[in-house]
Design an enzyme around this catalytic site. Structure first.
Site, PDB file in Angstrom:
ATOM      1  N   ILE A   1       0.838  -1.192   0.000  1.00  0.00           N
ATOM      2  CA  ILE A   1       0.000   0.000   0.000  1.00  0.00           C
ATOM      3  C   ILE A   1       0.872   1.240   0.000  1.00  0.00           C
ATOM      4  O   ILE A   1       0.760   2.112  -0.836  1.00  0.00           O
ATOM      5  CB  ILE A   1      -0.956   0.025   1.213  1.00  0.00           C
ATOM      6  CG1 ILE A   1      -1.902  -1.169   1.167  1.00  0.00           C
ATOM      7  CG2 ILE A   1      -1.755   1.333   1.210  1.00  0.00           C
ATOM      8  CD1 ILE A   1      -2.754  -1.321   2.388  1.00  0.00           C
ATOM      9  N   GLU A   2       1.729   1.298   0.942  1.00  0.00           N
ATOM     10  CA  GLU A   2       2.542   2.506   1.046  1.00  0.00           C
ATOM     11  C   GLU A   2       3.655   2.245   2.027  1.00  0.00           C
ATOM     12  O   GLU A   2       3.467   1.558   3.018  1.00  0.00           O
ATOM     13  CB  GLU A   2       1.692   3.666   1.583  1.00  0.00           C
ATOM     14  CG  GLU A   2       2.436   4.970   1.547  1.00  0.00           C
ATOM     15  CD  GLU A   2       1.527   6.158   1.814  1.00  0.00           C
ATOM     16  OE1 GLU A   2       2.060   7.191   2.215  1.00  0.00           O
ATOM     17  OE2 GLU A   2       0.300   6.033   1.603  1.00  0.00           O
ATOM     18  N   GLU A   3       4.807   2.761   1.733  1.00  0.00           N
ATOM     19  CA  GLU A   3       5.860   2.662   2.723  1.00  0.00           C
ATOM     20  C   GLU A   3       5.828   3.905   3.592  1.00  0.00           C
ATOM     21  O   GLU A   3       6.125   5.002   3.145  1.00  0.00           O
ATOM     22  CB  GLU A   3       7.237   2.495   2.068  1.00  0.00           C
ATOM     23  CG  GLU A   3       8.310   2.390   3.114  1.00  0.00           C
ATOM     24  CD  GLU A   3       9.446   1.470   2.687  1.00  0.00           C
ATOM     25  OE1 GLU A   3      10.266   1.161   3.546  1.00  0.00           O
ATOM     26  OE2 GLU A   3       9.512   1.068   1.515  1.00  0.00           O
ATOM     27  N   GLY A   4       5.411   3.761   4.807  1.00  0.00           N
ATOM     28  CA  GLY A   4       5.409   4.884   5.736  1.00  0.00           C
ATOM     29  C   GLY A   4       6.836   5.112   6.179  1.00  0.00           C
ATOM     30  O   GLY A   4       7.755   4.468   5.684  1.00  0.00           O
TER      31      GLY A   4
ATOM     32  N   TYR B   1       8.167   4.322   8.871  1.00  0.00           N
ATOM     33  CA  TYR B   1       8.708   3.207   9.635  1.00  0.00           C
ATOM     34  C   TYR B   1       8.219   1.830   9.272  1.00  0.00           C
ATOM     35  O   TYR B   1       8.996   0.898   9.201  1.00  0.00           O
ATOM     36  CB  TYR B   1       8.620   3.470  11.138  1.00  0.00           C
ATOM     37  CG  TYR B   1       9.804   4.284  11.452  1.00  0.00           C
ATOM     38  CD1 TYR B   1      11.021   3.647  11.670  1.00  0.00           C
ATOM     39  CD2 TYR B   1       9.775   5.662  11.333  1.00  0.00           C
ATOM     40  CE1 TYR B   1      12.169   4.363  11.820  1.00  0.00           C
ATOM     41  CE2 TYR B   1      10.918   6.388  11.477  1.00  0.00           C
ATOM     42  CZ  TYR B   1      12.116   5.747  11.730  1.00  0.00           C
ATOM     43  OH  TYR B   1      13.247   6.446  11.851  1.00  0.00           O
ATOM     44  N   GLY B   2       6.957   1.710   9.011  1.00  0.00           N
ATOM     45  CA  GLY B   2       6.483   0.381   8.691  1.00  0.00           C
ATOM     46  C   GLY B   2       6.204   0.261   7.206  1.00  0.00           C
ATOM     47  O   GLY B   2       6.112   1.253   6.490  1.00  0.00           O
TER      48      GLY B   2
ATOM     49  N   VAL C   1       3.362  -1.198   4.678  1.00  0.00           N
ATOM     50  CA  VAL C   1       1.978  -1.661   4.785  1.00  0.00           C
ATOM     51  C   VAL C   1       1.574  -2.394   3.509  1.00  0.00           C
ATOM     52  O   VAL C   1       1.777  -1.891   2.408  1.00  0.00           O
ATOM     53  CB  VAL C   1       1.019  -0.476   5.055  1.00  0.00           C
ATOM     54  CG1 VAL C   1      -0.398  -0.977   5.266  1.00  0.00           C
ATOM     55  CG2 VAL C   1       1.486   0.315   6.276  1.00  0.00           C
TER      56      VAL C   1
ATOM     57  N   LYS D   1       0.710  -4.381   8.530  1.00  0.00           N
ATOM     58  CA  LYS D   1       1.781  -3.396   8.741  1.00  0.00           C
ATOM     59  C   LYS D   1       2.958  -4.106   9.383  1.00  0.00           C
ATOM     60  O   LYS D   1       2.850  -4.647  10.481  1.00  0.00           O
ATOM     61  CB  LYS D   1       1.292  -2.260   9.640  1.00  0.00           C
ATOM     62  CG  LYS D   1       2.373  -1.209   9.914  1.00  0.00           C
ATOM     63  CD  LYS D   1       1.809   0.010  10.631  1.00  0.00           C
ATOM     64  CE  LYS D   1       2.914   0.986  11.001  1.00  0.00           C
ATOM     65  NZ  LYS D   1       2.397   2.199  11.639  1.00  0.00           N
TER      66      LYS D   1
ATOM     67  N   ASP E   1       0.226  11.843  16.910  1.00  0.00           N
ATOM     68  CA  ASP E   1       0.553  12.010  15.490  1.00  0.00           C
ATOM     69  C   ASP E   1      -0.718  12.083  14.657  1.00  0.00           C
ATOM     70  O   ASP E   1      -0.829  11.435  13.612  1.00  0.00           O
ATOM     71  CB  ASP E   1       1.467  10.878  14.998  1.00  0.00           C
ATOM     72  CG  ASP E   1       2.160  11.229  13.680  1.00  0.00           C
ATOM     73  OD1 ASP E   1       2.165  12.425  13.303  1.00  0.00           O
ATOM     74  OD2 ASP E   1       2.684  10.324  13.014  1.00  0.00           O
TER      75      ASP E   1
END
Ligand SMILES: Nc1ncnc2c1ncn2[C@@H]1O[C@H](COP(=O)(O)OP(=O)(O)OP(=O)(O)O)[C@@H](O)[C@H]1O
Ligand SMILES: [Mg+2]
Lengths: 302, 441
Positions: free
Chosen positions: B95-98, B100-101, B103, B118, B213
Site C-alpha cells: 500500500i505505502e511505505e510509511g 517506519y512500517g 503496509v 503493517k 501524530d
C-alpha cells in the site's frame, strides 16, 4: 479465526486449564504449582529490589502465569521467564528498567531465596551475556505466545474504590490486609481465572471477616458484592486458593486462619489478625528448579 | 553485544506455516522435547483440583476450591493463544511505505477477508522489543472503537523479529482522498467526520492515551463514510503525574505550539491542536499550517492567530524557547479571514481547538457537545457519503509528497528513557529547535 482483541484479560481454554503444557511434558501439578510459585516470588523480590511499582510487579506475575498456560516449564526456565516478564511489564508500565539491573536483581534474589551465597557475577562475563540474551529471547517468546495480549487488568484500584463505597476508607488496616492478600494471590491462578472485580471483592470479604467487620449481605439478593458484579461462590473459591497457598507454604496457622476467618476473629481478636498475611519463606524453595538443567536433574533423580 | 541469530530463529510449534513445503524440512530438524514422564506427585492430586499439601495435616474445615472454571470472565475476553504465522495471509500489494512500517494489502486465506498488514521494523534493537512498537500495539489493541482502525491480530514471520499488525483494510486515507477530490467536503460531511474523529479521540483521552501524530494521512476512511484513526506509532498511555515525555512528537504541520516551544509536560491537548489543524484542512481542502521548519511553523501560527501574551497564554514567556522569539513583529492574526464561510459556531470551535493555552484548549469531550454540531445543516448520514476509487487497493495510483512524523521517535531512545542506559550514544537527530537570537524575524 482471528482472535478477538480487547481491554479484557485473556483467559485460558478449558483444555489449557485441565492439562497445562507442563503437565503434558510430564511435570506434576504439584511441581508446576511450586515452580509457578517460586517464579512469582522471584518477580516480587526482584521488583522490589529494582524499585519497580507494585502494579507493574503484579502485571509481570500475571504475564508469567499466563505464559505457562501456553508453554511448558520444561522448555522455558522459570528464572528466564520470570525476568522476561518483569522486563516486559516494566516497559508496558512505562518504567522500563535496565537489563543489567534486572539480571543482577534476579540473580541475587534467586540465590538469597534458595540459601546460596549471594556473590555477584561480573558485569561483562559470559554469564551476564547469557542472562541478557535469555531475557531478550524470553520477552519475545512472551509476546509471541501470548499473541501480544499484554493487557492486565488489576484489582488494586477497584479494591480501594469498593472500600470507599463500603464506607471503609478510614480503615487503613483493612486496606493493608486487602493489599497484602492481593499481592500474595499473584502466586495462585486466581488472576487468570477471575475478574478483577471478583478478586477485589474476595480480598475485602476475607479481610473484613478477619477483622470481624460485618458487611451488608442480607437479604441475599442485595449482598454488597453483587453491586460489584461478583457472587458468593467466586469469592469462596478465591478464598480457598488463599488457604491452599498458605498451607502449601507451610504456614499452617495462617492457612487455618484464612480457611476459617469467623472462628478466628472470635477467638483471637483484631490484634493477631492485623499481622501480615505474607507467607513466610520455607526451606523448600531451595529444591524447586528454576533452571532447565535443574529440572532435568530432578527428572533423572526420580 | 548482538543476540545470536540462531536464538532468534523460530523453532516454534505454535507458528504453523500454512502449507509451505519448503518449510517442512526446517521443521523436521526441530528438536523434540523428551517424551513425557510423569513425576510421582506428593499428593496424587488430579490436574487442577485442589488438595491441600500433605506436608501438613490440613485443618478440618479447609474449603477445597472446586476445579477452576473460567466461567466468570466476560464472554468476549480473548483466549490465551499464540501469534499465528503471516502465511495465513496472502500478500496482494504494497500500500505505502510509511516512514517506519511497510503496509501491505493482503487476503486472509481462510476467510477471504481483505486486510492491511503493517510490518514493524525491529532490526536495530538492543534492548529487546522496542518500547515504541509495544506502545503502538498495546494502545491500538486497547482502543476498540468504531472509529479506530480495527486490529485483528498480530502475526509473526519465520524469524522472531518479523512482526505484523493485521488490521481491517480501509480504502482511503483522508490526505490522498482530499487531494483527489474535486471540491471540498460539504459542511454536513465535515460535521460527520469531525464527530467521528472526536468520539475516537475522546475514548483514547479517557483512557489516558495520547495519539501524538494526528494528521490527515493517519486518518483512514472507508467507502461507507467512516473515519478510522490509525498509526499509533507515537501513541502512549501516560501516568499521573505526567511524566517527562519527549517533545519530538507530532508531524510539524500539526504540532501544538507548546511542543514547538519546548514545554516538557504536555498532555492530551496536543491532540486537540492537531484536530484543529485537521478541521481547518477539511474546510479549506488545504493544510492549515504547512511550515517547512520549526521556526517557520511558529511563524505561521503567530501569523494565523496573532502573538500569544500573558493573557491568552499565562506562563508562555517561561517556556524554554520563548526567549528566542522576536517580538518586534506583532502579527494580529487572520484566522477569520482564512475561513470566511465558516459559521460563527464553526469558527468558535476552530478557535477553541487552536487555543494557545493548552489548559484552555477545548477537550474532545467538550468539543463533541459544541453547538456547531447541532446547528443546521445536520451531520450527514455516513451511508450517504459518496464513494471514491481506493488508492490502497491500487484502483488509482498517484504519489504525493507528505510530511512525516519525527523519526527520532521510532528509535530506541524515547521519552523518559532518553539519557538512561537504554539510550545508545545516538544523537538527537536535529528535530529540536535550533533558534538563533534573531530567529523568527
Ligand atoms: N488498515 C489500513 N488500511 C489501508 N491502508 C492503510 C491501513 N493502515 C495503514 N494504511 C496505509 O499505510 C500508510 C502508512 O501507515 P501508518 O501511518 O500506520 O505507517 P507509518 O509507517 O507509521 O507511517 P508514517 O510514519 O509515515 O505516518 C497510511 O497512511 C495508509 O495509507
Ligand atoms: Mg502514518
Amino acid at each position: 479465526m482471528p482472535s478477538a482483541l480487547s481491554l479484557l484479560n485473556p483467559r485460558p481454554t478449558l483444555e489449557q486449564l485441565e492439562c497445562s503444557p507442563s503437565r503434558r511434558d510430564g511435570i506434576s501439578s504439584d511441581l508446576e504449582e511450586d515452580m509457578r510459585g517460586i517464579g512469582c516470588r522471584l518477580i516480587q523480590d526482584a521488583g522490589i529490589l529494582c524499585k519497580i511499582p507494585q502494579a507493574t510487579i503484579a502485571t509481570a506475575q500475571v504475564l508469567f502465569q499466563r505464559f505457562f498456560y501456553v508453554a511448558s516449564l520444561r522448555r522455558f526456565a522459570v528464572l528466564d521467564m520470570a525476568s522476561a516478564s518483569l522486563f516486559l511489564a516494566a516497559k508496558l508500565g512505562e518504567c522500563a528498567t535496565r537489563i543489567s539491573s534486572l539480571t543482577l536483581a534476579f540473580d541475587h534474589v534467586a540465590k538469597r531465596l534458595r540459601g546460596q551465597p549471594t556473590d555477584v557475577f561480573e558485569a561483562f562475563s559470559q554469564e551476564a551475556y547469557d542472562y541478557k540474551t535469555k531475557l531478550i529471547v524470553g520477552e519475545m517468546q512472551l509476546l509471541k505466545r501470548l499473541g501480544f495480549h499484554t493487557t492486565v487488568q488489576l484489582p488494586y484500584g477497584l479494591m480501594i474504590n469498593y472500600l470507599r463505597i463500603l464506607g471503609l476508607e478510614e480503615r487503613e488496616d483493612v486496606a493493608n490486609k486487602c493489599w497484602a492478600l492481593l499481592n500474595d494471590g499473584l502466586a495462585t491462578p486466581i488472576y487468570i481465572l477471575f475478574t478483577p472485580q471478583a478478586l477485589a471483592c474476595a480480598a475485602i470479604d476475607l479481610s473484613c471477616r478477619l477483622f470481624a467487620i460485618r458487611l451488608p449481605d442480607s437479604p441475599p439478593e442485595s449482598a454488597w458484592y453483587e453491586l460489584f458484579d461478583t457472587n458468593r461462590e467466586e469469592m469462596d473459591i478465591i478464598i480457598g486458593w488463599f488457604a491452599r497457598l498458605y498451607l502449601r507454604r507451610g504456614n499452617i496457622a495462617l492457612g487455618d486462619l484464612v480457611a476459617r476467618p469467623e472462628n478466628f476473629a472470635q477467638e483471637n481478636g483484631d490484634s493477631v489478625a492485623s499481622n501480615t498475611l505474607l507467607g513466610t519463606p520455607s526451606t523448600h524453595w531451595a529444591n524447586i528448579p528454576i533452571r532447565l538443567e535443574e529440572l532435568e536433574a530432578l527428572f533423572k533423580r526420580q | 553485544m548482538e543476540v545470536k541469530k540462531s536464538k532468534w530463529d523460530d523453532d516454534d510449534d505454535l507458528v504453523e506455516p500454512v502449507k509451505r513445503p519448503r518449510k517442512e524440512k526446517k521443521k523436521a530438524i526441530v528438536k523434540e522435547t523428551p517424551p513425557p514422564r510423569i513425576l510421582p506427585t506428593k499428593s496424587a492430586a488430579p490436574p487442577v483440583h485442589l488438595t491441600p499439601d500433605v506436608r501438613s495435616t490440613p485443618p478440618p474445615n479447609v474449603p477445597t476450591p472446586p476445579p477452576p472454571q473460567p466461567r466468570r470472565l466476560v464472554a468476549q475476553s480473548p483466549f490465551l493463544q499464540g501469534c499465528r504465522h503471516v502465511d495465513n495471509y496472502e500478500k496482494l500489494n504494497r500500500i505505502e511505505e510509511g516512514s517506519y512500517g511497510i503496509v501491505f494489502r493482503a487476503r486472509d486465506r481462510e476467510t477471504g477477508d481483505i486486510v492491511a498488514l503493517k510490518k514493524l521494523k525491529l532490526e536495530k534493537e538492543k534492548n529487546g522489543f522496542p518500547v515504541t512498537s509495544l506502545r503502538e500495539i498495546s494502545t491500538l489493541m486497547m482502543c476498540k472503537h468504531p472509529h479506530v482502525v480495527n486490529v485483528r491480530e498480530i502475526v509473526v514471520g519465520d524469524k522472531l523479529d518479523q512482526i505484523f499488525i493485521v488490521m481491517d483494510f480501509v480504502e482511503h486515507d483522508l490526505k490522498s482522498l482530499m487531494e483527489e477530490m474535486q471540491s471540498p467536503f460539504l459542511s454536513s460531511e465535515i460535521k460527520t467526520l469531525m464527530l467521528q474523529l472526536l468520539s475516537a479521540i475522546a475514548l483514547m483521552h479517557d483512557h489516558w492515551i495520547v495519539h501524538r501524530d494526528l494528521k490527515t494521512s493517519n486518518l483512514l476512511m472507508n467507502n461507507r463514510g467512516e473515519i478510522k484513526v490509525a498509526d499509533f506509532g507515537l501513541a502512549r498511555q501516560y501516568g499521573s503525574p505526567l511524566g517527562n515525555m519527549t517533545q519530538l512528537v507530532v508531524t510539524l504541520w500539526y504540532r501544538a505550539p507548546e511542543l514547538l516551544l519546548g514545554q516538557k509536560e504536555y498532555s492530551t491537548a496536543v491532540d486537540m491542536w492537531s484536530i484543529g489543524c485537521i478541521f481547518g484542512e477539511l474546510v479549506n481542502k488545504e493544510p492549515l499550517l504547512p511550515g517547512k521548519s520549526e521556526i517557520e511553523q511558529l511563524d505561521k501560527i503567530f501569523k494565523l492567530l496573532g502573538m500569544p501574551d500573558e493573557q491568552t497564554w499565562p506562563g508562555f514567556f517561561k517556556l524554554p524557547h520563548a526567549k528566542n522569539i522576536n517580538f518586534a513583529q506583532q502579527p494580529r492574526g487572520n484566522l477569520r479571514a482564512r475561513f470566511p464561510y465558516l459559521t460563527e459556531n464553526g469558527f468558535d470551535l476552530l478557535s477553541r481547538l487552536l487555543a494557545y493555552d493548552p489548559e484552555k484548549r477545548i477537550t474532545a469531550e467538550e468539543a463533541l457537545r459544541h453547538p456547531y454540531f447541532s446547528e443546521s445543516p445536520p451531520p450527514k448520514d455516513p451511508a450517504l457519503f459518496p464513494t471514491w476509487p481506493s488508492k490502497g487497493a491500487g484502483e488509482k495510483r498517484k504519489v504525493y509528497a507528505s510530511p512525516s512524523a519525527p523519526q527520532a521517535q521510532h528509535a530506541a531512545l524515547d521519552d523518559d528513557l532518553a539519557g538512561s542506559i537504554f539510550a545508545p550514544s545516538t544523537e538527537s537527530t536535529g528535530f529540536r529547535l535550533k533558534l538563533g537570537a534573531n530567529a523568527l524575524k
